[in-house]
Motif scaffolding. Structure first.
Motif, mmCIF file in Angstrom:
data_model
loop_
_atom_site.group_PDB
_atom_site.id
_atom_site.type_symbol
_atom_site.label_atom_id
_atom_site.label_comp_id
_atom_site.label_asym_id
_atom_site.label_seq_id
_atom_site.Cartn_x
_atom_site.Cartn_y
_atom_site.Cartn_z
ATOM 1 N N ASP A 148 1.445 -4.643 3.158
ATOM 2 C CA ASP A 148 1.703 -4.366 4.796
ATOM 3 C C ASP A 148 0.909 -3.158 5.055
ATOM 4 N N MET A 149 -0.013 -3.190 5.471
ATOM 5 C CA MET A 149 -0.869 -1.987 5.843
ATOM 6 C C MET A 149 -0.268 -1.060 6.892
ATOM 7 N N GLY A 150 0.377 -1.323 7.744
ATOM 8 C CA GLY A 150 1.058 -0.482 8.891
ATOM 9 C C GLY A 150 2.228 0.256 8.243
ATOM 10 N N GLY A 207 -0.688 11.140 5.833
ATOM 11 C CA GLY A 207 -0.592 9.860 6.021
ATOM 12 C C GLY A 207 -1.780 8.869 5.883
ATOM 13 N N ALA A 208 -2.950 9.332 6.560
ATOM 14 C CA ALA A 208 -4.004 8.781 6.114
ATOM 15 C C ALA A 208 -4.439 8.580 4.719
ATOM 16 N N TYR A 209 -4.431 9.670 3.845
ATOM 17 C CA TYR A 209 -4.901 9.436 2.621
ATOM 18 C C TYR A 209 -3.739 8.691 1.732
ATOM 19 N N GLY A 210 -2.469 9.281 1.811
ATOM 20 C CA GLY A 210 -1.483 8.613 1.146
ATOM 21 C C GLY A 210 -1.444 6.928 1.517
ATOM 22 N N GLY A 211 -1.771 6.581 2.874
ATOM 23 C CA GLY A 211 -2.011 5.161 3.053
ATOM 24 C C GLY A 211 -3.059 4.662 2.233
ATOM 25 N N VAL A 212 -4.143 5.202 2.254
ATOM 26 C CA VAL A 212 -5.362 4.645 1.499
ATOM 27 C C VAL A 212 -4.865 4.354 0.090
ATOM 28 N N ALA A 215 11.188 8.135 7.990
ATOM 29 C CA ALA A 215 10.631 7.082 6.983
ATOM 30 C C ALA A 215 10.547 5.632 7.676
ATOM 31 N N LEU A 216 11.970 5.394 8.293
ATOM 32 C CA LEU A 216 11.840 4.024 8.773
ATOM 33 C C LEU A 216 11.136 4.001 10.109
ATOM 34 N N TRP A 217 11.172 4.948 10.897
ATOM 35 C CA TRP A 217 10.343 5.042 12.316
ATOM 36 C C TRP A 217 8.992 5.069 11.888
ATOM 37 N N GLY A 218 8.322 5.616 10.964
ATOM 38 C CA GLY A 218 7.168 5.620 10.722
ATOM 39 C C GLY A 218 6.627 4.471 10.168
ATOM 40 N N GLY A 219 7.389 3.615 9.261
ATOM 41 C CA GLY A 219 7.260 2.394 8.991
ATOM 42 C C GLY A 219 6.960 1.321 10.151
ATOM 43 N N VAL A 220 7.870 1.384 11.414
ATOM 44 C CA VAL A 220 7.746 0.586 12.407
ATOM 45 C C VAL A 220 6.526 0.990 13.244
ATOM 46 N N ALA A 221 6.579 2.410 13.495
ATOM 47 C CA ALA A 221 5.305 2.894 14.209
ATOM 48 C C ALA A 221 3.923 2.444 13.574
ATOM 49 N N GLY A 222 3.805 2.477 12.360
ATOM 50 C CA GLY A 222 2.784 2.000 11.534
ATOM 51 C C GLY A 222 2.410 0.555 11.765
ATOM 52 N N LYS A 223 3.428 -0.194 11.809
ATOM 53 C CA LYS A 223 3.357 -1.844 11.817
ATOM 54 C C LYS A 223 2.814 -1.950 13.405
ATOM 55 N N LEU A 224 3.484 -1.006 14.346
ATOM 56 C CA LEU A 224 2.836 -1.211 15.616
ATOM 57 C C LEU A 224 1.538 -0.862 15.989
ATOM 58 N N MET A 225 1.104 0.305 15.323
ATOM 59 C CA MET A 225 -0.303 0.767 15.525
ATOM 60 C C MET A 225 -1.163 -0.240 14.679
#
Length: 145
Positions: free
Chosen positions: A121-123, A19-24, A89-99
């Motif tokens: 959208d970084m989250g 998640g961290a490296y994929g996000g970057v 995937a959906l919950w990960g996107g929502v959780a990422g936005k919240l974080m």
């Protein structure tokens, strides 16, 4: 250590790093989308991925504990069902936005809009790969146990 704890541990850290490296990587792709790429600066991409990934690991780890493990405990009985993947995937996107909303308002200037979804959208960049990785790795661990 119980079998459930071992399978959670075996899936947790790989999910965090994916998640961290994929996000970057997604963030770099989105930042260069549509514009010309200066090839003389291309050497910097691996350095950025390495450094920003290391900085993202604690936040992704905390987000997975706060949002991923709690929801996983609730839907544990359906972990092998097909619909859990799209849900992750959906919950990960929502959780990422919240974080990212929390991170932005606690550490930066608070300009991140929780209700707006954009190409950069970084989250979502960090949350979706983390959610998918958690689902795939946890599902595999549960199937092996």
């Amino acid at each position: 250590m119980t079998e459930a704890q071992r399978s959670t541990t075996n899936a947790y850290w790989p999910s965090v790093f994916i998640g961290a490296y994929g996000g970057v990587i997604l963030q770099i792709i989105a930042a260069s989308w549509g514009g010309p790429i200066d090839l003389s600066e291309l050497w910097l991409a691996p350095v950025l991925v390495l450094v920003y990934g290391m900085l993202a690991v604690p936040f992704v780890a905390f987000g997975l504990v706060l949002f991923g493990l709690t929801v996983s405990a609730v839907i544990h009985r359906w972990a092998q069902d097909w619909w859990v993947g799209p849900f992750a995937a959906l919950w990960g996107g929502v959780a990422g936005k919240l974080m990212f909303y929390g991170i932005d308002h606690l550490m930066f200037f608070g300009y991140y809009d929780l209700l707006q979804i954009s190409l950069s959208d970084m989250g979502i960049f960090y949350g979706v790969p983390t959610g998918i990785a958690w689902w795939v790795l946890r599902r595999r661990e549960l199937a092996c146990s």
